[in-house]
Design a protein around this motif. Sequence first.
Motif, short mmCIF file in Angstrom:
data_model
loop_
_atom_site.label_atom_id
_atom_site.label_comp_id
_atom_site.label_asym_id
_atom_site.label_seq_id
_atom_site.Cartn_x
_atom_site.Cartn_y
_atom_site.Cartn_z
N ARG A 92 3.24 -12.74 -1.58
CA ARG A 92 4.27 -11.86 -2.11
C ARG A 92 5.65 -12.33 -1.70
NH1 ARG A 92 4.68 -5.25 -1.27
NH2 ARG A 92 6.44 -4.93 -2.71
N ASP A 93 6.55 -12.41 -2.68
CA ASP A 93 7.93 -12.82 -2.41
C ASP A 93 8.65 -11.67 -1.69
OD1 ASP A 93 10.54 -13.71 -2.37
OD2 ASP A 93 10.52 -14.42 -4.45
N ILE A 94 9.06 -11.93 -0.44
CA ILE A 94 9.73 -10.90 0.36
C ILE A 94 11.22 -11.22 0.54
CG2 ILE A 94 7.59 -10.38 1.60
CD1 ILE A 94 8.81 -11.87 4.03
N SER A 95 11.71 -12.21 -0.20
CA SER A 95 13.08 -12.70 0.03
C SER A 95 14.13 -11.60 -0.06
CB SER A 95 13.42 -13.79 -0.99
OG SER A 95 12.42 -14.77 -1.03
N HIS A 96 13.98 -10.70 -1.03
CA HIS A 96 15.03 -9.70 -1.25
C HIS A 96 14.44 -8.30 -1.41
CE1 HIS A 96 17.87 -13.00 -1.65
NE2 HIS A 96 17.04 -13.57 -2.51
N LEU A 97 13.31 -8.05 -0.77
CA LEU A 97 12.73 -6.71 -0.83
C LEU A 97 13.63 -5.71 -0.11
CD1 LEU A 97 8.91 -7.21 -0.11
CD2 LEU A 97 10.04 -6.88 -2.31
N GLY A 98 13.69 -4.50 -0.63
CA GLY A 98 14.40 -3.43 0.05
C GLY A 98 13.63 -2.96 1.27
N GLN A 99 14.29 -2.19 2.13
CA GLN A 99 13.66 -1.76 3.37
C GLN A 99 12.41 -0.93 3.12
OE1 GLN A 99 14.38 -2.75 6.48
NE2 GLN A 99 15.83 -4.13 5.46
N ARG A 100 12.40 -0.11 2.09
CA ARG A 100 11.23 0.72 1.81
C ARG A 100 10.04 -0.14 1.42
NH1 ARG A 100 12.02 5.84 -2.02
NH2 ARG A 100 13.31 6.35 -0.19
N GLU A 101 10.26 -1.16 0.60
CA GLU A 101 9.17 -2.05 0.20
C GLU A 101 8.73 -2.94 1.34
OE1 GLU A 101 11.67 -3.56 -3.05
OE2 GLU A 101 9.90 -3.28 -4.33
N LEU A 102 9.68 -3.31 2.19
CA LEU A 102 9.39 -4.22 3.30
C LEU A 102 8.66 -3.53 4.45
CD1 LEU A 102 9.94 -7.22 4.00
CD2 LEU A 102 12.02 -6.46 5.16
N HIS A 103 8.84 -2.21 4.57
CA HIS A 103 8.31 -1.47 5.72
C HIS A 103 6.82 -1.68 5.96
CE1 HIS A 103 8.22 1.72 8.74
NE2 HIS A 103 7.16 2.22 8.11
N PRO A 104 5.94 -1.53 4.97
CA PRO A 104 4.50 -1.71 5.24
C PRO A 104 4.12 -3.15 5.56
CG PRO A 104 4.87 -1.35 2.90
CD PRO A 104 6.18 -1.09 3.59
N LEU A 105 4.96 -4.13 5.17
CA LEU A 105 4.64 -5.52 5.44
C LEU A 105 5.02 -5.95 6.84
CD1 LEU A 105 5.84 -7.18 2.10
CD2 LEU A 105 3.49 -6.65 2.77
N ARG A 106 5.90 -5.19 7.48
CA ARG A 106 6.38 -5.59 8.80
C ARG A 106 5.27 -5.59 9.85
NH1 ARG A 106 11.57 -6.62 9.21
NH2 ARG A 106 13.12 -5.64 7.84
#
Length: 342
Positions: free
Chosen positions: A92-106
């Motif tokens: 999954r491209d995480i280059s420019h994900l917003g914080q809400r989308e990025l949160h579960p991936l962290r």
Amino acid sequence: MTTPRTSPPPAAADSPSRGTAPLLSVRDVTRTFPGKRGRTAPVRAVDGVSFDVAAGETLGLVGESGCGKSTTGRMIVRLLEPTSGSITFDGRDISHLGQRELHPLRRHLQMVFQDPHASLNPRQTVARIIAEPLLAQGGSAVDARRRAADLMELVGLIPEHLDRYPHEFSGGQAQRIGIARALATGPRLVIADEPVSALDVSVQAQIVNLMARLQRELGLAYLFIAHDLSVVKRVCNRVAVMYLGRIVEIGPKERVYAAPAHPYTRALLSAVPLPDPVAERARERLTLLGDPPNPAAPPPGCTFHPRCPKAQDRCRTEAPVLSGAERSGAGHRVACHFPETV
């Protein structure tokens, strides 16, 4: 403090598994910092960096201070926003994900910082520090504390010290706490940014052995950022060498150390002390000319040419690209017009 078991790192891999998508894929990533109120020029700290990290492997990212290593690591965990390029994690491209989308991936992507005491909140107990990532992911306080106790034991510390504060621990112990915090959510990839450079040599060996054991037991992948090539040789499967924001050589550890193709890599390796005094006195030491150029005004062509003993006219006008070095073996690439071939 209990002493971790001494164990060798995982067997080296020549490259990410063929036929299998890499866990992390970085493609043509750049990061430009703006100048200060028009008085200074913008600085391209990272300039078109590309590499992969396979599941369970360790890629070492090495180079002089200021070459862009830490900036690259911080972009991967999205503490910094890439100016351009793509960062793909687990497909999954995480280059420019917003914080809400990025949160579960962290939870799958964590970082260990260089200065252990500076990275730990002095106002929080160790229990809170380690549990915080779990609480941020919606875990309960009871389960988070239980997990923190288990992680303290896993990294070689006493669980009974959970209610102490960071200043009550040595540098090596504090770094173990930082590693425990990074492991709290069960990550698949850990960015280790100079994790042992602030520690004594004897403590460095303990932390290196600990990280190797954790990788074997938990199946972790590491991006190991460092300037100490002897440490990188100990822990990494592959090595990428950076200079002024660009990767100038990348390949399997055995090939890069035994037959470096780029003059910069050869100079870095020649500065690593040998344990044999006779061999140390007999070997040729390569000395680079001058200092690294100003990243706000990099030289044209190959950015290494002002310091390179092999520079020719082509180097001053044409920037080299990463390509397979002749006779270097699979997966070994170098950005040099006149690479070493033996």
